[in-house]
Scaffold this motif. Sequence first.
Motif, PDB file in Angstrom:
ATOM      1  N   ASP A   1      58.405  54.017 -29.003  1.00  0.00           N
ATOM      2  CA  ASP A   1      59.024  54.542 -27.788  1.00  0.00           C
ATOM      3  C   ASP A   1      60.341  55.247 -28.069  1.00  0.00           C
ATOM      4  OD1 ASP A   1      57.031  53.663 -26.152  1.00  0.00           O
ATOM      5  OD2 ASP A   1      57.932  51.696 -25.801  1.00  0.00           O
ATOM      6  N   ASP A   2      60.821  55.161 -29.301  1.00  0.00           N
ATOM      7  CA  ASP A   2      62.070  55.844 -29.638  1.00  0.00           C
ATOM      8  C   ASP A   2      61.784  57.282 -30.025  1.00  0.00           C
ATOM      9  OD1 ASP A   2      63.489  53.551 -29.260  1.00  0.00           O
ATOM     10  OD2 ASP A   2      63.225  52.881 -31.338  1.00  0.00           O
TER      11      ASP A   2
ATOM     12  N   ASP B   1      56.016  58.613 -21.485  1.00  0.00           N
ATOM     13  CA  ASP B   1      56.252  57.401 -20.697  1.00  0.00           C
ATOM     14  C   ASP B   1      55.007  56.952 -19.952  1.00  0.00           C
ATOM     15  OD1 ASP B   1      58.845  57.452 -21.603  1.00  0.00           O
ATOM     16  OD2 ASP B   1      59.703  58.273 -19.752  1.00  0.00           O
ATOM     17  N   SER B   2      54.146  57.900 -19.601  1.00  0.00           N
ATOM     18  CA  SER B   2      52.896  57.551 -18.903  1.00  0.00           C
ATOM     19  C   SER B   2      51.791  57.195 -19.889  1.00  0.00           C
ATOM     20  CB  SER B   2      52.437  58.720 -18.023  1.00  0.00           C
ATOM     21  OG  SER B   2      51.977  59.807 -18.818  1.00  0.00           O
ATOM     22  N   ARG B   3      52.110  57.224 -21.191  1.00  0.00           N
ATOM     23  CA  ARG B   3      51.147  56.967 -22.252  1.00  0.00           C
ATOM     24  C   ARG B   3      49.935  57.899 -22.149  1.00  0.00           C
ATOM     25  NH1 ARG B   3      52.432  52.535 -25.052  1.00  0.00           N
ATOM     26  NH2 ARG B   3      50.335  52.317 -25.920  1.00  0.00           N
ATOM     27  N   GLY B   4      50.246  59.155 -21.851  1.00  0.00           N
ATOM     28  CA  GLY B   4      49.220  60.193 -21.830  1.00  0.00           C
ATOM     29  C   GLY B   4      48.516  60.376 -20.505  1.00  0.00           C
ATOM     30  N   LYS B   5      48.858  59.583 -19.502  1.00  0.00           N
ATOM     31  CA  LYS B   5      48.182  59.726 -18.214  1.00  0.00           C
ATOM     32  C   LYS B   5      48.644  60.979 -17.469  1.00  0.00           C
ATOM     33  CE  LYS B   5      47.326  54.784 -17.679  1.00  0.00           C
ATOM     34  NZ  LYS B   5      47.610  53.562 -16.884  1.00  0.00           N
ATOM     35  N   ASP B   6      49.915  61.314 -17.635  1.00  0.00           N
ATOM     36  CA  ASP B   6      50.411  62.575 -17.086  1.00  0.00           C
ATOM     37  C   ASP B   6      50.041  63.666 -18.086  1.00  0.00           C
ATOM     38  OD1 ASP B   6      52.134  64.864 -16.562  1.00  0.00           O
ATOM     39  OD2 ASP B   6      53.288  63.542 -15.245  1.00  0.00           O
ATOM     40  N   LYS B   7      49.105  64.513 -17.742  1.00  0.00           N
ATOM     41  CA  LYS B   7      48.489  65.439 -18.691  1.00  0.00           C
ATOM     42  C   LYS B   7      49.157  66.813 -18.769  1.00  0.00           C
ATOM     43  CE  LYS B   7      44.944  62.877 -20.001  1.00  0.00           C
ATOM     44  NZ  LYS B   7      44.732  62.490 -21.415  1.00  0.00           N
ATOM     45  N   GLU B   8      50.196  67.064 -17.991  1.00  0.00           N
ATOM     46  CA  GLU B   8      50.739  68.417 -17.910  1.00  0.00           C
ATOM     47  C   GLU B   8      51.212  68.917 -19.279  1.00  0.00           C
ATOM     48  OE1 GLU B   8      53.802  71.039 -15.124  1.00  0.00           O
ATOM     49  OE2 GLU B   8      54.069  68.869 -15.282  1.00  0.00           O
TER      50      GLU B   8
ATOM     51  N   SER C   1      61.436  69.166 -22.298  1.00  0.00           N
ATOM     52  CA  SER C   1      61.834  67.800 -22.616  1.00  0.00           C
ATOM     53  C   SER C   1      61.434  66.834 -21.507  1.00  0.00           C
ATOM     54  CB  SER C   1      63.351  67.738 -22.842  1.00  0.00           C
ATOM     55  OG  SER C   1      63.762  66.430 -23.139  1.00  0.00           O
ATOM     56  N   VAL C   2      61.688  67.224 -20.259  1.00  0.00           N
ATOM     57  CA  VAL C   2      61.320  66.386 -19.112  1.00  0.00           C
ATOM     58  C   VAL C   2      59.805  66.191 -19.060  1.00  0.00           C
ATOM     59  CG1 VAL C   2      61.229  66.284 -16.587  1.00  0.00           C
ATOM     60  CG2 VAL C   2      63.345  67.003 -17.750  1.00  0.00           C
ATOM     61  N   MET C   3      59.061  67.261 -19.298  1.00  0.00           N
ATOM     62  CA  MET C   3      57.603  67.194 -19.274  1.00  0.00           C
ATOM     63  C   MET C   3      57.082  66.289 -20.387  1.00  0.00           C
ATOM     64  SD  MET C   3      54.848  70.343 -19.369  1.00  0.00           S
ATOM     65  CE  MET C   3      55.706  71.242 -18.075  1.00  0.00           C
ATOM     66  N   TYR C   4      57.703  66.404 -21.570  1.00  0.00           N
ATOM     67  CA  TYR C   4      57.296  65.563 -22.688  1.00  0.00           C
ATOM     68  C   TYR C   4      57.546  64.086 -22.378  1.00  0.00           C
ATOM     69  CZ  TYR C   4      57.565  63.156 -27.171  1.00  0.00           C
ATOM     70  OH  TYR C   4      57.397  62.252 -28.185  1.00  0.00           O
ATOM     71  N   ARG C   5      58.708  63.770 -21.790  1.00  0.00           N
ATOM     72  CA  ARG C   5      59.035  62.381 -21.474  1.00  0.00           C
ATOM     73  C   ARG C   5      58.048  61.810 -20.463  1.00  0.00           C
ATOM     74  NH1 ARG C   5      61.825  59.595 -24.993  1.00  0.00           N
ATOM     75  NH2 ARG C   5      61.006  58.061 -23.527  1.00  0.00           N
TER      76      ARG C   5
END
Length: 236
Positions: A228-229, A153-160, A145-149
């Motif tokens: 965003d919801d 929230d980064s609009r796909g910039k955080d790729k993990e 869940s944390v990884m998904y958020r």
Amino acid sequence: MAQSPTSGAVKALQLELKKIVSEPVEGFRVKLLDDEKLFEWEVAIFGPPGTLYEGGYFKAIMKFPHDYPYAPPSVRFVNKMWHPNVYENGDVCISILHPPVDDPQSGEEPSERWNPTQNVRTILLSIISLLNEPNTFSPANVDASVMYRKWKDSRGKDKEYETLIRKQVLQTRDEAEKDGVKVPMTLQEYCVSTAPKNEPNDVDFCDYDYGDDCDDDDDEDNMYYDDDDDSGNEES
């Protein structure tokens, strides 16, 4: 002493299985694990095109209680699933699979829980929708869940998160090949359905998630980030 299945449960499952096999619909396929075990089904869910799960072939076991349809079945993925609403052992946590009891602590409305009008198709379409729109308010897998958020929230910039899901999808390709299954890769392939068109109460997954026109390819970024919801799926 083990509870014996009711005649109503046997009849309900026989009818559902016959209908799904004779009138297959988009997004999933089912079969019995064993012809002698009507209360255990093998389910294969195809990842919806235009999502991180595109091209995926995810297998699960659906087990029905002996008083079905008055109590919900359970669903457990046999593929490794990294998802906010799937426990590490593969169990799916979604409102529609929760018994119809009054539990104010859950945050769920009674109408969101299981009721006898639900069926295998509505369960699986709910799970397919959940893949791309997880509920992160009360997750079964907190780390996922944390990884998904972070990804959202980064609009796909955080790729993990995206990288991990894409890797899982690739791992399912071998299973599909072994089973001789052609996984749908386009909306046109995914939305093909032989279900009767004269059932007004039958919800079409393609209409529900992609709009009325299955040939309308929306921009992929809009699919991921247009809202965003979190989804309407309630707490685990």
